[in-house]
Design an enzyme around this catalytic site. Structure first.
Site, PDB file in Angstrom:
ATOM      1  CG  ASP A   1      -9.534  13.923  10.019  1.00 30.95           C
ATOM      2  OD1 ASP A   1      -9.129  12.798   9.793  1.00 30.95           O
ATOM      3  OD2 ASP A   1      -8.841  14.921   9.676  1.00 30.95           O
ATOM      4  CB  VAL A   2     -11.267   8.328  10.305  1.00 30.30           C
ATOM      5  CG1 VAL A   2     -12.704   8.065   9.670  1.00 30.30           C
ATOM      6  CG2 VAL A   2     -10.030   8.234   8.768  1.00 30.30           C
TER       7      VAL A   2
ATOM      8  CG  ASN B   1     -14.727   3.003   2.374  1.00 34.62           C
ATOM      9  OD1 ASN B   1     -14.496   2.389   1.593  1.00 34.62           O
ATOM     10  ND2 ASN B   1     -14.927   4.212   2.356  1.00 34.62           N
TER      11      ASN B   1
ATOM     12  CE1 TYR C   1      -4.804   3.852  -1.057  1.00 33.77           C
ATOM     13  CE2 TYR C   1      -4.018   1.703  -2.276  1.00 33.77           C
ATOM     14  CZ  TYR C   1      -5.134   2.556  -1.928  1.00 33.77           C
ATOM     15  OH  TYR C   1      -6.363   2.011  -2.039  1.00 33.77           O
TER      16      TYR C   1
ATOM     17  CE  LYS D   1      -6.182   1.016   1.277  1.00 27.85           C
ATOM     18  NZ  LYS D   1      -7.474   1.315   2.156  1.00 27.85           N
TER      19      LYS D   1
END
Ligand code: NAI
Ligand code: BGC
Length: 271
Positions: A69-70, A96, A169, A173
């Site tokens: 899990d990043v 990613n 989101y 980003k």
């Protein structure tokens, strides 16, 4: 081309996060075709990751599947230790992994906000930090590339295009953009490159509702001057190039792969 051939990433060792589906899967496959040995990180879909690993090995390449899990510091540490244990070194990171949990701002829960920030932004921070630590440890070893190491963060057109109903989101980003640039500035003197790729609408599970019916696809295409939805391989080719010596003088930049989505298509007919 396999890792035994002479692809532009021959003798490189790569870790791709979130590589069991969509863009990550195509990127892992693309790096392997260019000659890199690839660690295929997955979070939930071990079967798809193992299938990709078998496919790469069957083509003469080198690959391993690694669960992790990043967004968890301990798991990211273990992930990089396992990649180095398997390959002996690491030259490339493609950060990613990413998720969406969409909601209007009044309805968005703190859990939805945090989940997206933790995977998309904290995940990139944790993975970039670990990669840079590892690259530094390898600095006196002979290396297969001009750079000491290279990182590609998966951003989005929403690092610049605001997105109502997706504030978590878009914030993640936008954060990824300045994370990429700040890291690039910090580590450039050590010959470590850090770049981002910003896809537009790519046909993957994350945005299935935007392309799975003809009506939805028609609506989406109004936002894409080039007139087609992107495929994961469109992104994979850009990432492969950025990882290679062909892009050795490229750092701190975002490569948009979006069919023109960032060209303000609403102004095409005189505004
Ligand atoms: P996807 O849903 O197919 O892939 C996301 C991957 O991330 C999955 O393999 C998932 O298991 C993995 N993942 C989720 N949480 C994780 C965690 N905690 N640890 C490790 N892995 C985790 O969607 P897609 O489209 O392939 O997304 C990949 C990246 O591309 C994301 O960062 C997304 O934001 C970005 N992107 C996608 C676009 C699109 O139109 N599909 C456009 C722009 C950016
Ligand atoms: C999102 C997709 C969306 C695309 C274009 C990506 O970052 O994950 O859901 O289709 O941007 O808006």
């Amino acid at each position: 081309m396999s890792s035994t051939g002479k692809g532009i990433l021959a003798d490189r060792h790569a870790l791709v996060t979130g590589a069991s589906s969509g863009i990550g899967l195509a990127v892992a496959r693309g790096l392997a075709e260019a000659g890199a040995a690839v660690a295929v990180n997955y979070h939930s879909d071990g079967e798809a990751a193992c299938q990709l690993v078998s496919e790469i090995r069957a083509g003469g390449g080198q690959a391993i599947a690694l669960e992790g899990d990043v967004s968890r510091e301990d798991e990211v540490r273990r992930l990089f230790e396992e990649a180095r244990g398997a390959f002996g070194r690491l030259d490339l990171l493609v950060a990613n992994a990413g998720i969406q949990k969409d909601a209007g701002i009044a309805e968005m829960t703190l859990a939805e906000w945090q989940a997206v920030l933790e995977v998309n932004l904290t995940g990139q921070f944790l993975c970039c930090r670990e990669a840079i630590r590892l690259f530094r440890e390898q600095k006196d070893q002979p290396r297969p590339a001009r750079a000491l190491g290279s990182i590609v963060c998966m951003s989005s057109v929403h690092e610049v295009i605001p997105w109502a109903g997706h504030a978590n989101y878009a914030a993640s980003k936008g954060g990824s953009k300045l994370l990429t640039q700040s890291l690039a500035q910090e580590v450039a003197p050590e010959r470590i490159r850090v770049n981002a790729v910003a896809p537009g609408a790519i046909r993957t599970p994350i945005n299935r509702e935007s392309w799975e019916t003809p009506e939805a696809l028609q609506r989406l295409l109004r936002l894409i001057p080039y007139g087609r939805i992107g495929e994961p391989e469109d992104v994979a080719r850009a990432v492969t190039w950025l990882c290679s010596d062909e892009a050795d003088y490229v750092t701190g930049t975002t490569l948009f792969v979006d069919g023109g989505m960032t060209l303000y298509p609403g102004f095409a007919g005189n505004g």
